[in-house]
Design a protein around this motif. Sequence first.
Motif, mmCIF file in Angstrom:
data_model
loop_
_atom_site.group_PDB
_atom_site.id
_atom_site.type_symbol
_atom_site.label_atom_id
_atom_site.label_comp_id
_atom_site.label_asym_id
_atom_site.label_seq_id
_atom_site.Cartn_x
_atom_site.Cartn_y
_atom_site.Cartn_z
ATOM 1 N N LEU A 419 54.209 32.699 48.033
ATOM 2 C CA LEU A 419 53.749 33.762 47.063
ATOM 3 C C LEU A 419 52.516 34.257 47.470
ATOM 4 O O LEU A 419 52.373 35.692 47.441
ATOM 5 N N TRP A 424 51.927 37.620 45.651
ATOM 6 C CA TRP A 424 52.568 37.361 44.438
ATOM 7 C C TRP A 424 53.591 38.327 43.890
ATOM 8 O O TRP A 424 54.037 38.582 42.965
ATOM 9 N N ARG A 426 57.117 38.481 43.275
ATOM 10 C CA ARG A 426 57.923 37.413 43.194
ATOM 11 C C ARG A 426 59.437 37.654 43.666
ATOM 12 O O ARG A 426 60.134 36.728 43.935
ATOM 13 N N TYR A 437 65.670 34.857 41.863
ATOM 14 C CA TYR A 437 64.632 35.082 40.964
ATOM 15 C C TYR A 437 64.074 34.239 39.768
ATOM 16 O O TYR A 437 63.066 33.968 39.540
#
Length: 478
Positions: A419, A424, A426, A437
Amino acid sequence: MAHVLIVDDDADAAEMLARLIADAGNTVATVGSLRDARRQLSLKEPDLVLLDLVLPDGSGIDLYESGLASNSEVVLITGHATLETSIQALRLGAADYLQKPINFAHLQGILSRVMRPAALKAEIDELNTEVAESGKFGLMWGRSGSMRRVYEQVARVAGTAVTVLVTGESGTGKEVAAQTIHELSRRRKHPFLAVNCGAISPHLIESEIFGHEKGSFTGAVRQHEGFFERAHGGTLFLDEITEMPLDLQVKLLRVLETGHFMRVGSTVSQETDVRVVTATNRDPERAVAVGKLREDLLYRLNVFPIHLPPLRDRMEDVPLLAQHFLSEICASEGEKKSFNQAAMARLQAHRWPGNVRELENMAKRYVVLGGEEHILSVMRDPEESPVAVPDAIDLTTPLRVQTKRAVQHLERKIILGVLEAHKWNRRKTARSLDISYRTLLYKIDQYRMSASEPAFSTLSIDKFSVQGNEIKGSGKIG
């Protein structure tokens, strides 16, 4: 039919403009000075004022600030559309601006959208009343101070034609804010199209946005209209603008400055009448610094910035949002459920790294997977440790014989590391980890991860090494 007042000292330009407006079925009057404009305004209040800012006896700003045209829609006439023109139009509260020589398609669009400022103000007043009663403003929900400030910004910019840049973390509702701007604008009867620039292949994104001609590349078996054509007269929302290739950013900048574009494979320039709203979950200045966003494009997009707060900074809105999402999913599924006190307490104690989108998904799972029991099992008490594991793991013991908690600990650290590597993002993280996901969002929630937490607090190397995606040897990860 609208009554239009043209205030322009260029007699030939004013006459041509008046003819076009009259041919469209409207009444029109022309004047060439501030003095004559004041006289006309006192005789008959127009629906629309086309105002040149440079006049023989002063500036058009003087007429605007006098209040004589306060109940008329004002459109500026400019010799060159620049960033300064956009800022000036915003400061004056002008609905739009026309660039000389007049773009007839743009003029037709303005005439089709004439709406007096008083009508827009009445709508905003109704929405402000609704916020106090139900917590809803357009398509957005919340009563917190930070959201009320967002509503004020949306109300101010919606009636203008300037570009808007919406920033905020993933899941904060940037597209909903853009759609609310559209629904409160004079363009509401025309399309609102949303494009995620990060979800389209770099090889196809130019064709998707600008369209292409038949035979322009392999597989182009027919002519294709791009988003700029399909959104004509309306609003085009470009999400994750920093994911747009840099060469395409140059072409977007040209469209914003000239109002013209060309399909891929074409030599014919086309006019467009589209309001552009963009968004990013990155810091725009940081995106410029690392080469993800052109600086000149940022200046052109960032005429009016709106920042959406993360859900953790407006926790007082959680009960309202949770109930709203629950009511929506129950209506669509034919269910009747409500949050009990214990479930709501857990919702309010959660940190919501996925923001409003995560809360919406939780409400859906609450209905589909079993109500209170699901909330209580997933939303752990904030005092509880997400995974009770030792501070360090000895990797000299074969991984297959370690305890389940040790494996969870290592999995948590690895996910955090990936991440961080993807800042970050995703979706990129899920692809790198080769998981879905939804699975990644579940892991982030399960392990109570946050962007403020370092992936590896300690990394001591004995015979341990990390090579690419492989862990080899022995050592300690804390």
